[in-house]
Scaffold this motif. Structure first.
Motif, PDB file in Angstrom:
ATOM      1  N   MET A  57       0.855  -1.186   0.000  1.00  0.00           N
ATOM      2  CA  MET A  57       0.000   0.000   0.000  1.00  0.00           C
ATOM      3  C   MET A  57       0.889   1.233   0.000  1.00  0.00           C
ATOM      4  SD  MET A  57      -2.618   0.793   3.028  1.00  0.00           S
ATOM      5  CE  MET A  57      -3.104   2.436   3.385  1.00  0.00           C
ATOM      6  N   ALA A  58       0.570   2.204  -0.853  1.00  0.00           N
ATOM      7  CA  ALA A  58       1.433   3.371  -0.967  1.00  0.00           C
ATOM      8  C   ALA A  58       0.629   4.586  -1.388  1.00  0.00           C
ATOM      9  CB  ALA A  58       2.545   3.113  -1.988  1.00  0.00           C
ATOM     10  N   ALA A  59       1.201   5.755  -1.136  1.00  0.00           N
ATOM     11  CA  ALA A  59       0.623   6.996  -1.628  1.00  0.00           C
ATOM     12  C   ALA A  59       1.361   7.400  -2.903  1.00  0.00           C
ATOM     13  CB  ALA A  59       0.755   8.093  -0.585  1.00  0.00           C
ATOM     14  N   GLY A  60       0.707   8.191  -3.723  1.00  0.00           N
ATOM     15  CA  GLY A  60       1.345   8.685  -4.942  1.00  0.00           C
ATOM     16  C   GLY A  60       1.074  10.166  -5.106  1.00  0.00           C
ATOM     17  N   TYR A  61       2.108  10.903  -5.555  1.00  0.00           N
ATOM     18  CA  TYR A  61       1.993  12.357  -5.695  1.00  0.00           C
ATOM     19  C   TYR A  61       2.514  12.790  -7.060  1.00  0.00           C
ATOM     20  CZ  TYR A  61       1.772  11.855  -0.620  1.00  0.00           C
ATOM     21  OH  TYR A  61       1.436  11.466   0.654  1.00  0.00           O
ATOM     22  N   VAL A  77      -7.337   6.703 -12.010  1.00  0.00           N
ATOM     23  CA  VAL A  77      -5.939   6.354 -12.245  1.00  0.00           C
ATOM     24  C   VAL A  77      -5.830   4.840 -12.106  1.00  0.00           C
ATOM     25  CG1 VAL A  77      -3.558   6.683 -11.452  1.00  0.00           C
ATOM     26  CG2 VAL A  77      -5.193   8.574 -11.284  1.00  0.00           C
ATOM     27  N   THR A  78      -5.061   4.234 -12.990  1.00  0.00           N
ATOM     28  CA  THR A  78      -4.815   2.801 -12.873  1.00  0.00           C
ATOM     29  C   THR A  78      -3.314   2.550 -12.959  1.00  0.00           C
ATOM     30  OG1 THR A  78      -5.088   2.524 -15.258  1.00  0.00           O
ATOM     31  CG2 THR A  78      -7.023   2.105 -13.904  1.00  0.00           C
ATOM     32  N   GLN A  83      -3.414  -3.326  -7.517  1.00  0.00           N
ATOM     33  CA  GLN A  83      -4.770  -3.863  -7.681  1.00  0.00           C
ATOM     34  C   GLN A  83      -5.784  -2.738  -7.809  1.00  0.00           C
ATOM     35  OE1 GLN A  83      -5.627  -6.580  -4.483  1.00  0.00           O
ATOM     36  NE2 GLN A  83      -4.196  -8.094  -5.297  1.00  0.00           N
ATOM     37  N   SER A  84      -5.575  -1.673  -7.068  1.00  0.00           N
ATOM     38  CA  SER A  84      -6.493  -0.551  -7.187  1.00  0.00           C
ATOM     39  C   SER A  84      -5.755   0.737  -6.881  1.00  0.00           C
ATOM     40  CB  SER A  84      -7.678  -0.709  -6.234  1.00  0.00           C
ATOM     41  OG  SER A  84      -7.255  -0.466  -4.913  1.00  0.00           O
ATOM     42  N   VAL A  85      -6.214   1.800  -7.509  1.00  0.00           N
ATOM     43  CA  VAL A  85      -5.662   3.135  -7.249  1.00  0.00           C
ATOM     44  C   VAL A  85      -6.854   4.049  -7.025  1.00  0.00           C
ATOM     45  CG1 VAL A  85      -4.224   5.016  -8.118  1.00  0.00           C
ATOM     46  CG2 VAL A  85      -3.742   2.651  -8.852  1.00  0.00           C
ATOM     47  N   LEU A 120      -2.491   3.673  -3.566  1.00  0.00           N
ATOM     48  CA  LEU A 120      -2.273   2.457  -4.345  1.00  0.00           C
ATOM     49  C   LEU A 120      -2.347   1.260  -3.408  1.00  0.00           C
ATOM     50  CD1 LEU A 120      -0.206   4.869  -5.507  1.00  0.00           C
ATOM     51  CD2 LEU A 120       0.263   3.102  -7.170  1.00  0.00           C
ATOM     52  N   MET A 121      -3.203   0.324  -3.751  1.00  0.00           N
ATOM     53  CA  MET A 121      -3.383  -0.854  -2.921  1.00  0.00           C
ATOM     54  C   MET A 121      -2.971  -2.102  -3.711  1.00  0.00           C
ATOM     55  SD  MET A 121      -4.844   0.555  -0.247  1.00  0.00           S
ATOM     56  CE  MET A 121      -5.726  -0.697   0.665  1.00  0.00           C
ATOM     57  N   GLY A 122      -2.505  -3.097  -2.965  1.00  0.00           N
ATOM     58  CA  GLY A 122      -2.181  -4.367  -3.597  1.00  0.00           C
ATOM     59  C   GLY A 122      -1.023  -4.254  -4.577  1.00  0.00           C
ATOM     60  N   LEU A 123       0.013  -3.543  -4.180  1.00  0.00           N
ATOM     61  CA  LEU A 123       1.169  -3.386  -5.068  1.00  0.00           C
ATOM     62  C   LEU A 123       1.915  -4.703  -5.214  1.00  0.00           C
ATOM     63  CD1 LEU A 123       2.372   0.034  -3.751  1.00  0.00           C
ATOM     64  CD2 LEU A 123       1.829  -0.462  -6.129  1.00  0.00           C
ATOM     65  N   ASN A 124       2.190  -5.025  -6.448  1.00  0.00           N
ATOM     66  CA  ASN A 124       2.890  -6.269  -6.723  1.00  0.00           C
ATOM     67  C   ASN A 124       3.757  -6.071  -7.963  1.00  0.00           C
ATOM     68  OD1 ASN A 124       3.724  -8.871  -6.777  1.00  0.00           O
ATOM     69  ND2 ASN A 124       1.812  -9.715  -7.570  1.00  0.00           N
ATOM     70  N   PRO A 125       5.084  -6.145  -7.848  1.00  0.00           N
ATOM     71  CA  PRO A 125       5.833  -6.489  -6.629  1.00  0.00           C
ATOM     72  C   PRO A 125       5.836  -5.333  -5.632  1.00  0.00           C
ATOM     73  CG  PRO A 125       7.332  -5.895  -8.391  1.00  0.00           C
ATOM     74  CD  PRO A 125       5.956  -5.882  -8.984  1.00  0.00           C
TER      75      PRO A 125
END
Ligand SMILES: [Cu+2]
Length: 168
Positions: A57-61, A77-78, A83-85, A120-125
């Protein structure tokens, strides 16, 4: 062979010149209408993701500019790496979902700490320092824009108007 490649390039570069003399029977595609001068013109700069403390899970700017004469609406945003933004707006005590974000004509909308951000959720990798994460911004009245956000240290501060900043 080289001649054919050159010819193909010429055909791609000049579809209009051939439109009137096609002998193959194929219908030439109509030329795309030129964008009106007032259409939204969108660009993204300074996209980054602070190295998250949670693995997925992360933030984006980023800074989103519209140099066109008409407003645009960011509708989502994708990322192929998430998995989801979602788009959020922080308030004093919580954050709220913002399904759309309007960018005024000749305007700038900044996604920054403490304000608007991507979630951002479900970041892979799982993101690593220096990794690049693709983000595609979709608009309801303009073509999508894809940028690469760089994973930066938590202490990273972007420069003014999204120019590359400094960490430390
Ligand atoms: Cu959030």
């Amino acid at each position: 062979m080289r001649r054919q490649v050159a010819l193909a390039a010429a055909v791609l570069a000049a579809p209009l010149a051939l439109a009137g003399c096609s002998s193959s029977g194929a219908t030439a595609a109509p030329a795309a209408p030129a964008s009106p001068a007032s259409a939204p013109r969108l660009s993204v700069s300074g996209a980054y993701i602070p190295l998250p403390s949670l693995p997925d899970m992360a933030a984006g700017y980023f800074v989103l500019r519209n140099d066109g004469g008409e407003a645009a609406t960011l509708t989502g945003v994708t990322s192929p790496q998430a998995q989801s933004v979602s788009m959020h707006q922080s308030t004093a005590s919580t954050m709220v979902d913002t399904p759309t974000v309007r960018i005024p004509a000749h305007g700038v909308v900044t996604f920054a700490r403490g304000g608007r951000h991507l979630m951002l959720m479900g970041l892979n990798p799982a993101p690593k320092l220096g990794a690049r994460i693709d983000l595609t911004l979709r608009f309801d009245d303009a073509a999508p824009v894809t940028v690469q956000a760089t994973v930066q240290p938590l202490t990273y501060q972007p420069g003014p108007s999204g120019q590359p900043g400094q960490s430390g």
